[in-house]
Write an enzyme that holds these catalytic residues in place. Structure first.
Site, PDB file in Angstrom:
ATOM      1  N   ARG A  95       6.198   5.975   2.255  1.00 48.52           N
ATOM      2  CA  ARG A  95       6.009   5.838   3.596  1.00 48.52           C
ATOM      3  C   ARG A  95       4.775   5.770   3.909  1.00 48.52           C
ATOM      4  O   ARG A  95       3.678   6.212   3.361  1.00 48.52           O
ATOM      5  CB  ARG A  95       6.623   7.192   4.232  1.00 48.52           C
ATOM      6  CG  ARG A  95       8.310   7.349   4.323  1.00 48.52           C
ATOM      7  CD  ARG A  95       8.967   6.528   5.236  1.00 48.52           C
ATOM      8  NE  ARG A  95      10.205   6.775   5.512  1.00 48.52           N
ATOM      9  CZ  ARG A  95      11.280   6.029   4.725  1.00 48.52           C
ATOM     10  NH1 ARG A  95      10.805   5.099   4.001  1.00 48.52           N
ATOM     11  NH2 ARG A  95      12.495   6.216   5.138  1.00 48.52           N
TER      12      ARG A  95
ATOM     13  N   HIS B 166       8.179  -3.796   3.675  1.00 48.41           N
ATOM     14  CA  HIS B 166       9.109  -2.570   3.342  1.00 48.41           C
ATOM     15  C   HIS B 166      10.232  -3.182   2.726  1.00 48.41           C
ATOM     16  O   HIS B 166      11.417  -3.158   3.252  1.00 48.41           O
ATOM     17  CB  HIS B 166       9.621  -2.084   4.843  1.00 48.41           C
ATOM     18  CG  HIS B 166      10.025  -0.831   4.541  1.00 48.41           C
ATOM     19  ND1 HIS B 166       9.879   0.220   5.724  1.00 48.41           N
ATOM     20  CD2 HIS B 166      10.679   0.035   3.694  1.00 48.41           C
ATOM     21  CE1 HIS B 166      10.233   1.516   5.335  1.00 48.41           C
ATOM     22  NE2 HIS B 166      10.951   1.324   4.003  1.00 48.41           N
TER      23      HIS B 166
END
Length: 308
Positions: A223, A271
């Site tokens: 993250r 991502h």
């Protein structure tokens, strides 16, 4: 059984999920998640806060994503309803592949060779053996273990860190906050696969980055909140860190003018290290749906106190 698919999904992505979920749960009745609706199970993909408010009869919240930090931040979630995260073997395999690619590219200097190509430089770089490279994997959950095992199979010296003690053949397992500084101090490549919790947010700040040895590299596949971006840029600019492979960021999509895009020591991924495969994930979700409706416990239940 009454199911609802809730989340910020584009039309094509939503249809893909519905098709896969309907195939895995052919007897289900699909309803809209509106206040007052009777819903047995909510299958969620980054739902906006308040999306589940007012649902009645809810027995399970099944995340279709591996990370649940944003979901847990929603203080309107119905109390007492179990939340389970997505643990999909296909996603773990994909993450292990990305981790191996990043470590191999750092180990063999392939990012440096790419920079040399852009500059028109023909130069051999030192070539080390895999067993001369120390790799630390932070987080020994499903994805972390899959990555660590793949790296061990490739011949790397692998250490793994987790909050709680673990044991895994071929991996030096280290646990507890007190042991982390010494581990970072001898880590040539760090692969971060920790969950994002209040305890791990901002983990890679100036203080911890300074613990890494000169020339170390960071691979963040977890993250964006784990990294203090300004501190990472400072460490890269100073030459203390050799390279950073970043798949996740504080704000996504990454702003067009963000310095990570053009920094010579940064590799940016959108991502995409391990995208959820609706085909395999739908069956994982279906197993939990069937278990809960049969009065059994679901797998991979989230402990809200731990944040994952």
């Amino acid at each position: 059984m009454r199911l609802a698919l809730v989340g910020q999904l584009g039309a094509a992505e939503r249809q893909s999920w519905l098709t896969a979920l309907q195939a895995a749960l052919p007897q289900a009745q699909w309803v809209d998640a509106v206040p007052g609706a009777e819903v047995d199970v909510a299958l969620v993909a980054n739902p906006p806060p308040g999306s589940l408010r007012g649902l009645t009869g809810l027995k399970l919240i099944q995340s279709l994503w591996a990370g649940v930090d944003r979901l847990l931040a929603d203080d309107t979630l119905p109390p007492g309803v179990p939340i389970v995260r997505m643990v999909d073997p296909a996603m773990s395999t994909a993450m292990a592949e990305t981790a191996l690619w990043a470590v191999l590219s750092l180990h063999r200097g392939f990012f440096d060779y790419a920079r040399q190509r852009r500059e028109g430089v023909w130069k051999h770089l030192p070539q080390r053996r895999a067993d001369e490279v120390g790799v630390t994997v932070l987080g020994l959950g499903e994805m972390g273990l899959a990555a660590a095992r793949r790296l061990v199979a490739q011949g790397y010296r692998v250490a793994g860190w987790s909050a709680r003690p673990r044991s895994e053949p071929g991996i030096e397992c280290v646990s507890g906050d007190a042991e982390l500084p010494a581990l970072l101090a001898r880590s040539q490549i760090v692969v971060n696969l920790l969950p994002l919790t209040p305890a791990t947010r901002g983990l890679f700040d100036a203080a911890r980055l300074s613990l890494l040895p000169q020339g170390a590299s960071l691979v963040n596949l977890a993250r964006g909140g784990h990294v203090v971006e300004a501190d990472l840029l400072a460490a890269l600019d100073a030459g203390r860190l050799r390279h950073a492979v970043l798949d996740v960021f504080q704000a996504e999509p990454l702003a067009a003018d963000h310095p990570f895009w053009t920094h010579p020591r940064v590799t940016v991924l959108p991502h995409a290290a391990a995208l959820t495969d609706a085909r395999s994930a739908a069956e994982v979700a279906a197993q939990n749906v069937r278990a809960v409706l049969a009065g059994e416990l679901p797998l991979h239940r989230v402990e809200s106190g731990r944040g994952y």
